[in-house]
Write an enzyme that holds these catalytic residues in place. Sequence first.
Site, mmCIF file in Angstrom:
data_model
loop_
_atom_site.group_PDB
_atom_site.id
_atom_site.type_symbol
_atom_site.label_atom_id
_atom_site.label_comp_id
_atom_site.label_asym_id
_atom_site.label_seq_id
_atom_site.Cartn_x
_atom_site.Cartn_y
_atom_site.Cartn_z
ATOM 1 C CG ASN A 6 -7.208 -24.400 -21.907
ATOM 2 O OD1 ASN A 6 -7.961 -23.836 -21.119
ATOM 3 N ND2 ASN A 6 -7.664 -25.090 -22.934
ATOM 4 C CG HIS A 9 -10.515 -25.787 -16.130
ATOM 5 N ND1 HIS A 9 -11.843 -26.041 -16.397
ATOM 6 C CD2 HIS A 9 -9.816 -26.686 -16.866
ATOM 7 C CE1 HIS A 9 -11.938 -27.068 -17.227
ATOM 8 N NE2 HIS A 9 -10.718 -27.465 -17.536
ATOM 9 C CG HIS A 42 -12.966 -25.270 -25.907
ATOM 10 N ND1 HIS A 42 -12.986 -26.619 -25.651
ATOM 11 C CD2 HIS A 42 -13.844 -25.073 -26.916
ATOM 12 C CE1 HIS A 42 -13.834 -27.219 -26.483
ATOM 13 N NE2 HIS A 42 -14.379 -26.289 -27.252
ATOM 14 N NE ARG A 44 -17.452 -27.664 -23.843
ATOM 15 C CZ ARG A 44 -16.885 -28.844 -24.106
ATOM 16 N NH1 ARG A 44 -15.608 -29.032 -23.920
ATOM 17 N NH2 ARG A 44 -17.614 -29.859 -24.528
ATOM 18 N NE ARG A 48 -19.254 -27.541 -20.694
ATOM 19 C CZ ARG A 48 -19.039 -28.824 -21.022
ATOM 20 N NH1 ARG A 48 -18.047 -29.476 -20.458
ATOM 21 N NH2 ARG A 48 -19.800 -29.439 -21.879
ATOM 22 C CD GLU A 69 -8.654 -25.975 -26.816
ATOM 23 O OE1 GLU A 69 -9.688 -26.500 -26.368
ATOM 24 O OE2 GLU A 69 -7.561 -26.119 -26.279
ATOM 25 C CB THR A 100 -11.798 -31.971 -25.975
ATOM 26 O OG1 THR A 100 -12.120 -30.595 -25.805
ATOM 27 C CG2 THR A 100 -11.904 -32.342 -27.432
ATOM 28 C CD GLU A 150 -3.653 -29.158 -28.926
ATOM 29 O OE1 GLU A 150 -3.897 -28.010 -29.355
ATOM 30 O OE2 GLU A 150 -3.904 -29.535 -27.768
ATOM 31 C CG HIS A 190 -7.035 -33.494 -23.610
ATOM 32 N ND1 HIS A 190 -7.511 -34.280 -22.593
ATOM 33 C CD2 HIS A 190 -8.021 -32.618 -23.904
ATOM 34 C CE1 HIS A 190 -8.746 -33.909 -22.300
ATOM 35 N NE2 HIS A 190 -9.078 -32.903 -23.071
HETATM 36 N N1 PXP Z 1 -5.725 -29.063 -26.162
HETATM 37 C C1 PXP Z 1 -7.033 -29.182 -26.512
HETATM 38 C C2 PXP Z 1 -7.370 -29.233 -27.962
HETATM 39 C C3 PXP Z 1 -8.050 -29.211 -25.537
HETATM 40 O O1 PXP Z 1 -9.338 -29.324 -25.901
HETATM 41 C C4 PXP Z 1 -7.681 -29.077 -24.182
HETATM 42 C C5 PXP Z 1 -8.747 -29.026 -23.130
HETATM 43 O O2 PXP Z 1 -9.504 -27.875 -23.294
HETATM 44 C C6 PXP Z 1 -6.314 -28.945 -23.863
HETATM 45 C C7 PXP Z 1 -5.361 -28.962 -24.871
HETATM 46 C C8 PXP Z 1 -5.843 -28.825 -22.456
HETATM 47 O O3 PXP Z 1 -6.081 -30.040 -21.815
HETATM 48 P P1 PXP Z 1 -5.829 -30.146 -20.257
HETATM 49 O O4 PXP Z 1 -6.780 -29.202 -19.597
HETATM 50 O O5 PXP Z 1 -6.117 -31.584 -19.952
HETATM 51 O O6 PXP Z 1 -4.394 -29.753 -20.029
#
Ligand code: PXP
Length: 237
Positions: A6, A9, A42, A44, A48, A69, A100, A150, A190
């Site tokens: 992901n 960031h 994601h 959003r 953001r 996402e 999330t 997931e 997550h």
């Molecule tokens: N899976 C989902 C559905 C999420 O919303 C997120 C955060 O955007 C992640 C995985 C990744 O989580 P983390 O950034 O804590 O690794």
Amino acid sequence: MKLGVNIDHIATLRNARGAKVPDPVAAALTAELAGADSIVCHLREDRRHIKDRDLELIREVIHTRLNMEMAATQAMIEKALMVKPDICTIVPEKREERTTESGLDVITYSTKLKEAIETLSSSGIQVSLFVDPELAQIRESAKLGAYAVEIHTGSYADASDPQERDMLFEDVANAAVAANKLGMFVAAGHGLNYQNVADIAAISEIQELNIGHSIIARSAFVGLTKAIEDMRYLIDR
Ligand code: PXP
């Protein structure tokens, strides 16, 4: 086990300065070269981090799979139908949250989710539902025709008490077994990091981990390629 990286960031850092760098598109390509099996972003509602342009460019240039996402809103469904990610992971979304915070309530919102699943699936997009490790949520996801679930590992990842952590681990493992038995593809994610990923990766019913923050955080010190390789090593081991 597959690894989805992901890259939200990278966009957070770029947006902090209103600049053009670091570019999430470059991050997506780098992540692929480092061994990511899919790119997760994601989009959003408040944009953001990832912007529409990022998502569209990433869709165009990557060679692996795009996992978008999103919340199950009409606007997001229309966006997905336009961008055509390989898979949409539907998440609950609250404007005030930092990330999330929980899984979807698939039971309460079953009518809305069923419609979203049907619309996306009929245009060839697989649908994954982000759910807490609760059997009732897993069963309802299968009933609605989700391709995947997931499993939300956030509570497990955040638990500091060892006993509570063990119980939450069991919940994740049981949810994975149930989802697998119901014929769904099983992902988890997550809060996974270099300290806790090995235990979750040992659950054989989980087929994919989606990881963002810990990889991007480490990349500031060691580079994105090395951060992904380090994570891959822990998962594969
Ligand atoms: N899976 C989902 C559905 C999420 O919303 C997120 C955060 O955007 C992640 C995985 C990744 O989580 P983390 O950034 O804590 O690794």
